[in-house]
Design a protein around this motif. Structure first.
Motif, PDB file in Angstrom:
ATOM      1  N   ALA A 231      -2.091   0.334  11.679  1.00  0.00           N
ATOM      2  CA  ALA A 231      -1.276   1.211  10.843  1.00  0.00           C
ATOM      3  C   ALA A 231      -1.229   2.639  11.372  1.00  0.00           C
ATOM      4  O   ALA A 231      -0.558   3.485  10.796  1.00  0.00           O
ATOM      5  N   GLY A 232      -1.959   2.912  12.465  1.00  0.00           N
ATOM      6  CA  GLY A 232      -2.013   4.275  12.989  1.00  0.00           C
ATOM      7  C   GLY A 232      -2.703   5.227  12.034  1.00  0.00           C
ATOM      8  O   GLY A 232      -2.308   6.401  11.887  1.00  0.00           O
ATOM      9  N   ALA A 233      -3.758   4.737  11.350  1.00  0.00           N
ATOM     10  CA  ALA A 233      -4.396   5.513  10.286  1.00  0.00           C
ATOM     11  C   ALA A 233      -5.225   6.682  10.817  1.00  0.00           C
ATOM     12  O   ALA A 233      -5.769   6.635  11.916  1.00  0.00           O
ATOM     13  N   ASN A 234      -5.322   7.713   9.988  1.00  0.00           N
ATOM     14  CA  ASN A 234      -6.208   8.842  10.268  1.00  0.00           C
ATOM     15  C   ASN A 234      -7.618   8.558   9.777  1.00  0.00           C
ATOM     16  O   ASN A 234      -8.586   9.055  10.354  1.00  0.00           O
ATOM     17  N   LEU A 235      -7.724   7.752   8.703  1.00  0.00           N
ATOM     18  CA  LEU A 235      -9.014   7.477   8.074  1.00  0.00           C
ATOM     19  C   LEU A 235      -9.073   6.033   7.590  1.00  0.00           C
ATOM     20  O   LEU A 235      -8.047   5.443   7.236  1.00  0.00           O
ATOM     21  N   PHE A 236     -10.297   5.494   7.553  1.00  0.00           N
ATOM     22  CA  PHE A 236     -10.546   4.162   6.998  1.00  0.00           C
ATOM     23  C   PHE A 236     -11.740   4.291   6.071  1.00  0.00           C
ATOM     24  O   PHE A 236     -12.820   4.753   6.485  1.00  0.00           O
ATOM     25  N   ILE A 237     -11.568   3.902   4.804  1.00  0.00           N
ATOM     26  CA  ILE A 237     -12.665   3.986   3.831  1.00  0.00           C
ATOM     27  C   ILE A 237     -12.855   2.629   3.178  1.00  0.00           C
ATOM     28  O   ILE A 237     -11.900   2.033   2.654  1.00  0.00           O
TER      29      ILE A 237
END
Length: 349
Positions: A231-237
């Motif tokens: 997803a081209g994410a900045n963060l994963f939580i």
């Protein structure tokens, strides 16, 4: 004289008959050849994969000249079919897109082929009005109908949103996580994330949010871990509950956040994200802050290609905290803490 005249006429008739027969044979051969060639081409087309059919039919013609977007497909729809009758499913976790055209015959896609181009399609299946597209990453699908044709545009999240976040409610489905007094960890995790989703849905910032699950299902570890990169994410939580190792009830309580210490934290890594999550979660819930810890042994942290943190929201082996974590009030506060952590972390990125 009369016999000679008859012989001449017979000769002419035979000559004409021979010519007619020859022309008939030639025409028959041509028709048979054309039929055989058409049949051969049709057979070849039916043996093609979906991707091969897309490439075969998408040649410069009047039909394809209006395919202007670089990742666009188009399909001629049955006359009068409206967009709201076409079924679309976009599974972000598996990157599979399904489109169903109602009420069409089995060979519809041979008579009305899918046209266009998209370099991010891994696989394509078309039959009985159903199109299944396997993408190489997460893509949003924009749809419209013009002049009886359905147009599909594939947009990567980073083309649509300023920031992208992935949220992972731990466990699910046949993997309940810890179970104490009939309470399952998977339900607490999902309850918190559902409250978090409400906050993120109301946010007017350009934040794209993708969830590994929003119901009682259990994506694989690999599917969870890869979603951030896809997803081209900045963060994963990831959201979980803690338990004492001996599984007995104890007085240990509070929030702890894990990250992969083996990964560099130079630019902006899991360590900084974990610290922000710890501070904001403790402030919102009043939980004791137990600090951040090494989670390099955890698959989703070790295999995440984006900054990742796993929040252990409380101890299921603490009687008081277990009951507290099941309440709507705690889950709302927990969601508020994670929400504030996301906003703060994105501001620092």
């Amino acid at each position: 004289m009369r016999k000679r005249r008859y012989r001449k006429m017979e000769g002419k008739i035979l000559k004409i008959s021979s010519m007619v027969l020859m022309i008939t044979i030639v025409l028959s051969a041509v028709v048979l050849w054309q039929f055989s060639d058409v049949h051969r081409i049709e057979l070849k087309q039916r043996q093609m994969s979906g991707l091969q059919m897309l490439a075969y039919y998408t040649r410069p013609t009047e039909q394809t000249e209006d395919i202007s977007f670089k990742h666009q497909l188009q399909l001629e729809l049955p006359q009068g079919l409206e967009l709201d009758r076409v079924l679309f499913e976009n599974d972000y976790v598996t990157q599979n897109i399904v489109i169903e055209i109602p009420g069409v015959e089995k060979d519809y896609f041979f008579k009305h082929p899918l046209l266009g181009r998209c370099n991010h399609i891994n696989d394509l299946y078309m039959e009985n009005g159903r199109i299944e597209i396997s993408m190489d990453a997460v893509y949003e699908v924009e749809t419209r109908i013009s002049n009886g044709r359905l147009y599909l545009d594939f947009i990567h999240p980073r083309e649509r949103y300023e920031k992208v976040v992935v949220i992972d409610p731990g466990h699910g489905g046949g993997a309940p996580g810890a179970i104490k007094q009939g309470i399952m960890e998977k339900d607490i995790n999902l309850g918190i994330v559902k409250e978090l989703k409400k906050l993120l849905d109301e946010n007017d910032r350009e934040i794209g949010v993708y969830y590994t699950r929003t119901e009682d299902v259990n994506p694989t570890f690999a599917q969870r871990a890869q979603l951030g990169e896809k997803a081209g994410a900045n963060l994963f939580i990831s959201v979980h509950c803690n338990s004492d190792s001996d599984a007995e009830l104890s007085d240990r309580d509070g929030v702890e956040v894990l990250y992969d210490e083996q990964k560099s934290d130079e630019d902006y890594g899991g360590g900084r994200l974990a610290q922000i999550c710890l501070e904001e979660f403790a402030a919102a819930t009043g939980s004791k802050a137990n600090g951040v810890a090494n989670g390099s042994g955890i698959y989703i942290l070790r295999n995440s290609e984006v900054p990742a943190a796993l929040i252990e929201v409380g101890f299921m082996t603490n009687q008081e905290e277990l009951q507290r974590m099941t309440t709507g009030e705690f889950q709302e506060r927990a969601a508020q803490g994670i929400y504030q952590a996301i906003l703060r972390a994105l501001e620092e990125r």
